[in-house]
Design a protein around this motif. Structure first.
Motif: not given
Length: 89
Positions: A29-37, A47-49, A78-80, A83-87
């Motif tokens: 959950k923490t790792i996913a939160k970092k991606v979303e943030q 976000a990619k990293a 969902r995380l991908s 990230v794809r939306k912002i790239t």
């Protein structure tokens, strides 16, 4: 309460494994939160990293049986997408 030695041991093992699984799910959950943030802040590189780390962690959890493989796949997808939306933008 069980009185057989084998049942007591299995319960002790199950409790120990439950704590380990709980900590792994919490870390996911923490790792996913970092991606979303990072995605919310429009930081594409970060976000990619973070996504790469998240994908690896979710795949490992699924292979160990902590998460169902479909659940891990759905979370990664969902995380991908985020990230794809912002790239692309």
């Amino acid at each position: 309460m069980a009185i057989h030695k084998s049942v007591i041991k299995r319960q002790r093992q199950a409790d120990k494994q439950n704590l380990i699984n709980k900590s792994v799910r919490s870390a996911l959950k923490t790792i996913a939160k970092k991606v979303e943030q990072a995605a919310a802040e429009k930081k594409a590189d970060a976000a990619k990293a973070a996504l790469v780390k998240a994908m690896k962690a979710y795949a490992k959890a699924a292979s160990q049986g902590i998460l169902h493989k479909s659940t891990a796949s759905r979370k990664i997808s969902r995380l991908s997408l985020k990230v794809r939306k912002i790239t692309v933008a």
